[in-house]
Design an enzyme around this catalytic site. Structure first.
Site, PDB file in Angstrom:
ATOM      1  N   SER A   1       0.830  -1.210   0.000  1.00  0.00           N
ATOM      2  CA  SER A   1       0.000   0.000   0.000  1.00  0.00           C
ATOM      3  C   SER A   1       0.858   1.252   0.000  1.00  0.00           C
ATOM      4  CB  SER A   1      -0.895  -0.003   1.245  1.00  0.00           C
ATOM      5  OG  SER A   1      -1.494   1.264   1.438  1.00  0.00           O
TER       6      SER A   1
ATOM      7  N   TYR B   1      -2.442  -0.247   9.979  1.00  0.00           N
ATOM      8  CA  TYR B   1      -2.630  -0.803   8.639  1.00  0.00           C
ATOM      9  C   TYR B   1      -1.337  -0.670   7.837  1.00  0.00           C
ATOM     10  CZ  TYR B   1      -4.102  -1.106   3.758  1.00  0.00           C
ATOM     11  OH  TYR B   1      -4.200  -1.435   2.428  1.00  0.00           O
TER      12      TYR B   1
END
Length: 340
Positions: A130, A155
């Site tokens: 990501s 995350y």
């Protein structure tokens, strides 16, 4: 027609659905797995899955990555040419209140994928990282050559951990791995927790939208078809290790091991207010804007340097937001039977 078998984890998810559909149209056999959790409306996942099940070359298994036994049985049953790991607990803000979900899915689940690939040896494992791994970095555009040791959400930390875990397995077991740092993916069948979906729903219903950082956020919005093209072009590009790599001046994006990391983004950051303008134009209705400060865990800007990706596969994501947002709005109106 290729009859290569591809494992796609998170096949009922947004990107997993689009990738699986593309591969099936190309003649691949796709074995999809998904735990069908209720992080967002399960009916949308089921709808995507119904479309995939209409293809003869698709097989679905309701498996969670955390279930190592079932995962290994699946690898034992099939001979995967490629594995693409898109299953993960997504979302930055959700990680502030539900941290354990990220450890279970993104760490334990990814470890099980690596272990299965180590033992059953697909030719190539591609996995979703990501843009959030860039965390506190402010030098733009974000480059895979940059240090990414300062995540600002759990995350992001789990995605950085995935890259480290993949490198370890590439080094120890000669497992070819490629990590893809996705930049703000959007498009039809998108996730209901993402800004485009939330904004579209609220504008249509005449409800206010929360515009964080007073609209000064910039995102490298990347259309889902461009993401899929990048993945498909990378599947046969199996890393072999860089003979020129040196530990005294280590390149974070490559390795002596069969390991690579790429950014995959549109390379054109767009301010949030401009994004909303285009959305208003496509819907044909103005938004009621509720300006808010930046949220914990959010970064003010993302901007992908994609030179490494282009050098590898001669491809650059290029879909403009005017086209991508238009396609999403058309899908939304049709799927939710909204009258224009």
């Amino acid at each position: 027609m290729s009859k290569k078998q591809v494992l796609v984890t998170g096949a009922a998810g947004f990107i997993g659905f689009h990738l699986s559909k593309h591969l099936l149209n190309e003649g691949y056999v796709v074995i999809g797995i998904d735990n069908m959790n209720d992080y967002y409306e399960v009916s949308l996942k089921e709808h995507r899955l119904d479309i995939l099940k209409s293809y003869k070359g698709f097989e679905f298994n309701g498996i969670a990555l955390e279930d190592k036994g079932q995962l290994f049985q699946l690898f034992e049953k099939h001979s995967f040419t490629y594995a693409v790991n898109l299953a993960a607990q997504a979302g930055v803000r959700y990680s502030l209140t539900n941290p354990q979900a990220y450890i279970d899915s993104n760490i334990q689940g990814f470890l099980n994928i690596l272990e299965a690939c180590r033992h059953y040896k697909p030719e190539h494992l591609i996995y979703a990282s990501s843009s959030s791994v860039y965390g506190a970095n402010t030098k733009m555009p974000f480059s895979v050559q940059h240090n990414v040791d300062h995540p600002i959400s759990l995350y992001a930390a789990t995605k950085k951990a995935n890259e480290l875990m993949a490198h370890t397995y590439s080094s120890l077991y000669n497992l070819p791995t490629t990590g893809l740092r996705f930049f703000t993916v959007y498009g039809p069948y998108g996730r209901p927790d993402m800004a485009l979906f939330l904004f579209t729903k609220a504008i249509i219903e005449g409800k206010p939208i929360d515009v964080y950082n007073n609209g000064k956020m910039k995102r490298d919005f990347t259309y889902v078809d461009d993401i899929v093209q990048g993945i498909v072009k990378l599947l046969p590009k199996v890393p072999t290790g860089d003979k020129a790599w040196r530990g005294e001046n280590p390149d974070p994006a490559t390795s002596f091991a069969p390991y690579r990391v790429f950014n995959i983004g549109n390379n054109k950051p767009v301010e949030l207010l401009r994004f909303i303008e285009v959305l208003e134009d496509k819907i044909g209705k103005k938004a009621v804007k509720n300006f808010m400060p930046i949220q914990p865990g959010d970064v003010p800007e993302t901007y992908a340097d994609i030179d490494a990706l282009e050098n590898e596969i001669e491809f650059r994501p290029s879909t403009p937001i005017e086209v991508g947002i238009g396609n999403f709005v058309d899908w939304y109106f049709e799927y939710y039977k909204v009258k224009k």
